[in-house]
Design a protein around this motif. Structure first.
Motif, short mmCIF file in Angstrom:
data_model
loop_
_atom_site.label_atom_id
_atom_site.label_comp_id
_atom_site.label_asym_id
_atom_site.label_seq_id
_atom_site.Cartn_x
_atom_site.Cartn_y
_atom_site.Cartn_z
N LEU A 111 -90.02 32.56 -34.73
CA LEU A 111 -89.96 32.85 -33.18
C LEU A 111 -88.62 33.01 -32.71
CD1 LEU A 111 -93.10 30.76 -32.10
CD2 LEU A 111 -93.05 33.20 -32.56
N SER A 112 -87.99 32.13 -33.09
CA SER A 112 -86.39 31.99 -32.74
C SER A 112 -85.64 33.06 -33.12
CB SER A 112 -85.90 30.72 -33.03
OG SER A 112 -84.35 30.60 -32.91
N GLU A 113 -85.92 33.58 -34.31
CA GLU A 113 -85.44 34.70 -34.73
C GLU A 113 -85.49 36.03 -34.31
OE1 GLU A 113 -82.83 35.24 -37.26
OE2 GLU A 113 -82.63 33.06 -37.60
N ILE A 114 -87.03 35.94 -33.96
CA ILE A 114 -87.59 37.45 -33.38
C ILE A 114 -86.93 37.33 -32.04
CG2 ILE A 114 -89.80 38.28 -32.15
CD1 ILE A 114 -91.16 37.14 -34.77
N SER A 115 -86.67 36.33 -31.30
CA SER A 115 -86.24 36.29 -29.72
C SER A 115 -84.92 36.77 -29.85
CB SER A 115 -86.15 34.91 -29.35
OG SER A 115 -85.33 33.93 -29.92
N ARG A 116 -84.25 36.64 -31.29
CA ARG A 116 -82.74 37.43 -31.22
C ARG A 116 -82.91 38.73 -31.89
NH1 ARG A 116 -81.04 31.94 -32.71
NH2 ARG A 116 -81.75 32.11 -34.96
N GLY A 117 -84.08 39.36 -31.85
CA GLY A 117 -83.98 40.74 -32.08
C GLY A 117 -84.45 41.16 -33.80
N THR A 118 -84.49 40.01 -34.35
CA THR A 118 -85.05 40.20 -35.86
C THR A 118 -86.23 40.82 -36.23
OG1 THR A 118 -83.53 38.43 -36.31
CG2 THR A 118 -85.04 39.25 -38.21
N LEU B 162 -91.80 26.35 -28.33
CA LEU B 162 -90.79 26.95 -27.55
C LEU B 162 -90.58 28.54 -27.50
CD1 LEU B 162 -87.97 24.25 -28.40
CD2 LEU B 162 -89.20 24.38 -26.16
N GLY B 163 -90.08 28.97 -26.45
CA GLY B 163 -89.98 30.33 -26.25
C GLY B 163 -91.22 30.86 -25.50
N ASN B 164 -91.12 32.38 -25.43
CA ASN B 164 -91.97 32.77 -24.49
C ASN B 164 -93.10 33.41 -25.40
OD1 ASN B 164 -91.79 35.53 -24.49
ND2 ASN B 164 -89.80 35.23 -23.74
N VAL B 165 -94.46 33.84 -24.72
CA VAL B 165 -95.34 34.20 -25.67
C VAL B 165 -94.92 35.58 -26.09
CG1 VAL B 165 -96.54 35.31 -23.45
CG2 VAL B 165 -97.89 34.39 -25.26
N VAL B 166 -93.99 36.46 -25.77
CA VAL B 166 -93.86 37.86 -26.19
C VAL B 166 -93.81 37.57 -27.57
CG1 VAL B 166 -92.73 39.92 -25.89
CG2 VAL B 166 -93.27 38.68 -23.96
N ASN B 167 -92.92 36.53 -27.95
CA ASN B 167 -92.25 36.45 -29.41
C ASN B 167 -93.64 36.11 -30.23
OD1 ASN B 167 -89.66 36.90 -28.61
ND2 ASN B 167 -89.41 34.47 -28.40
N ASN B 168 -94.54 35.40 -29.76
CA ASN B 168 -95.59 35.03 -30.59
C ASN B 168 -96.48 36.27 -30.84
OD1 ASN B 168 -95.03 32.73 -28.72
ND2 ASN B 168 -96.24 31.72 -30.23
N LEU B 169 -96.72 37.10 -29.82
CA LEU B 169 -97.40 38.33 -29.87
C LEU B 169 -96.76 39.21 -30.88
CD1 LEU B 169 -98.43 39.14 -26.36
CD2 LEU B 169 -99.97 38.85 -28.19
N LYS B 170 -95.36 39.40 -30.75
CA LYS B 170 -94.54 40.08 -31.84
C LYS B 170 -94.80 39.56 -33.18
CE LYS B 170 -90.72 41.54 -28.90
NZ LYS B 170 -89.13 41.38 -28.42
N LEU B 171 -94.66 38.47 -33.58
CA LEU B 171 -94.77 37.94 -34.76
C LEU B 171 -96.43 38.22 -35.29
CD1 LEU B 171 -93.95 36.32 -37.42
CD2 LEU B 171 -94.61 34.27 -36.23
#
Lengths: 463, 77
Positions: A262-269, A447-456
């Motif tokens: 999720l942390s990686e996704i938040s950086r655009g990966t 931690l992080g926002n739900v958008v990242n969870n949805l993206k994953l």
């Protein structure tokens, strides 16, 4: 037990607790070696409850105080994460027993009311405010004062809900006194010939069986804990494992945990579907082993006290459907949901047709009650946030609960319609792993926002 | 009571378990029947015996054997 015995028992418990804290900072190697010696003694017939209790304590220590000497960021400091849940609950369980045994009959009606299904919402909510407040203002008094007061513990105590009226257990005072103070008179039942030859000094057959069962549980927990550590090392970048005097340096493949992903996704990966599946499946299996060990070790300790409890995680590999897996994965949690939420809701919806009644009850229980309980007990994440702030913070868990509710209610519905939902484990178990792993993306308020969870979640399906 | 026994035997068949039961065999604690079967049993008892378990202390384990069911519903085993 007269008052002098009570005092003696209390002092022994306190000494025991102190010893646990001291032991916790002793080299792991010593703890594990003594644990293995204790197990060896059991198998060579030198069966004594003291050894079993010692091995129980040591399993708890070695299980929850391990062994993550370095991580992928290059730190070589040994990081002892101390989760002596089993011991802390054992301690409070004992104290609770001593405290309420004289007034328990009068408390029974009150306890019943507390567990009344609708009031339980209120109790959890109030406890959340109390815990949140005490965490914010009382942390400096010490983690171990906070911890037993935590609403998190409610979830572990749930395992004992079968025994909420445990003072009624036949001869419990005598059993308790025997376990704590070996010099108090005990043993009135003759054993069958064979065990008597092997363990002459042990004549209470039920207790004997319970202790043997506990020893097996501890062995399984220990083996699974080793598997968990190997997973840690092989998949999650913990490069060194120290097991007693043995140091292992397995090759690590550095898969990301869901949190790291999720942390990686938040950086655009962008994560490829296959990688995403590996991440969620490994994370889920790791959680399965971790949760299984944590609660089954605690149940092993309860078995030392002669409580005939079922294991919390048992035979998940034999699951025949998604619902079956849910029950086998976390038995006592399922039981709490069923008995305190599902049935009461179900019985009050008589006006609905059977199918709708089943689905609505399941949805309210697994979706909303499940979310609400997690919302209340995940206080570690709240750390002084307002209830509204935490609600936003944990919105991904709401999605998780609703997804789970949808899947399980659907299975329940088609099962009641007479369709087949149960399959041989060799088919059903992999499907369970895939389904639960995929929705695990939303589990726990990461931690992080739900958008990242949805993206994953979408990346799993190449969307 | 025969109806209950027959219904439970059907539930066991549905769960694909090859188990023979008697009046005191544990149904839910032993894992012979799961919670879905529990629901079916409750709905059956509601329909046939006007069974109402909307009480504080209800627990599916109170219906754990044919003997217990007969005690709880007031029917003769």
């Amino acid at each position: 037990m007269d008052s002098s015995n009570l005092r003696r028992v209390s002092i022994q418990i306190l000494i025991c607790l102190f010893a646990i804290f001291v032991l916790n900072y002793v080299n792991q190697a010593v703890a594990i070696s003594v644990g293995l010696a204790a197990i060896a003694l059991i198998f060579f017939g030198q069966y004594r409850w003291q050894i079993l209790i010692l091995s129980g304590l040591l399993v708890c220590l070695t299980t929850f105080s391990n062994i993550q000497p370095s991580n992928k960021f290059g730190s070589t400091k040994i990081d002892y994460s101390t989760y002596e849940w089993g011991l802390i609950i054992l301690f409070w369980f004992s104290i609770l027993y001593l405290a309420i045994r004289y007034i328990a009959p009068k408390l029974e009606k009150i306890i019943s009311k507390i567990f009344y299904p609708w009031i339980i919402f209120l109790v959890f909510t109030v406890s959340w405010f109390i815990v949140n407040y005490s965490y914010k203002h009382g942390y400096s008094f010490g983690y171990y004062i906070y911890l037993p007061c935590s609403a998190s513990v409610v979830s572990y105590i749930a395992a004992f809900y079968h025994w909420k009226f445990f003072y009624k257990i036949k001869d419990f005072p005598k059993l308790f006194a025997f376990l704590i103070t070996p010099w108090i008179g005990r043993y009135t039942f003759p054993l069958p010939d064979q065990p008597q030859i092997l363990f002459k000094h042990m004549q209470d057959f039920d207790l004997y069986r319970s202790h043997i069962k506990a020893a097996k549980v501890f062995l399984i927990v220990f083996a699974l804990e080793v598997i968990r550590l190997i997973m840690d090392a092989t998949f999650f970048g913990k490069e060194t494992i120290i097991l007693g005097f043995i140091e292992l340096n397995p090759t690590s493949y550095y898969f990301l945990t869901i949190k790291e992903a999720l942390s990686e996704i938040s950086r655009g990966t962008v994560i490829k579907p296959l990688d995403a599946w590996i991440i969620v499946i490994l994370d889920f299996i790791y959680r399965l082993v971790f949760l299984s060990n944590k609660i089954n070790a605690l149940i092993g300790v309860a078995m030392l006290f002669g409580l005939p409890l079922e294991l919390n995680t048992k035979n998940v590999f034999k699951s025949r459907s998604l619902l079956d897996f849910f029950g086998k994965f976390n038995f006592y949690y399922k039981e709490v949901l069923l008995n305190y939420f599902y049935y009461p809701i179900f019985f009050r919806l008589k006006m609905l047709s059977p199918g709708i009644r089943v689905v609505v009850s399941a949805f309210l229980t697994i979706g909303l009650a499940n979310y609400w309980i997690h919302f209340i007990w995940n206080t570690f994440y709240s750390r002084g946030q307002s209830p509204f702030g935490y609600l936003i913070y944990s919105i991904n868990y709401l999605i998780y609960a609703l997804l789970l509710a949808f899947i399980l209610s659907f299975e329940l519905f088609i099962s009641l319609k007479g369709r087949r939902v149960s399959y041989p484990p060799i088919i059903a178990f992999p499907i369970c792993i895939l389904v639960y792993s995929s929705i695990r993306v939303f589990d726990d308020p990461f931690l992080g926002n739900v958008v990242n969870n949805l993206k994953l979640f979408l990346m799993l399906f190449n969307l | 009571m025969d109806k209950i026994v027959l219904f439970i035997e059907n539930l066991i068949k549905e769960s694909r378990m090859n188990t023979k039961i008697d009046r005191s065999t544990s149904l839910f604690l032993s894992g012979i029947l799961d919670s879905v079967a529990g629901l079916k049993l409750i709905m059956f008892l509601e329909k046939e015996y006007n069974f109402d378990a909307a009480t504080i202390d209800f627990d599916i384990n109170k219906l754990d054997s044919i003997e217990l069911i007969s005690q709880y519903t007031g029917s003769k085993p």
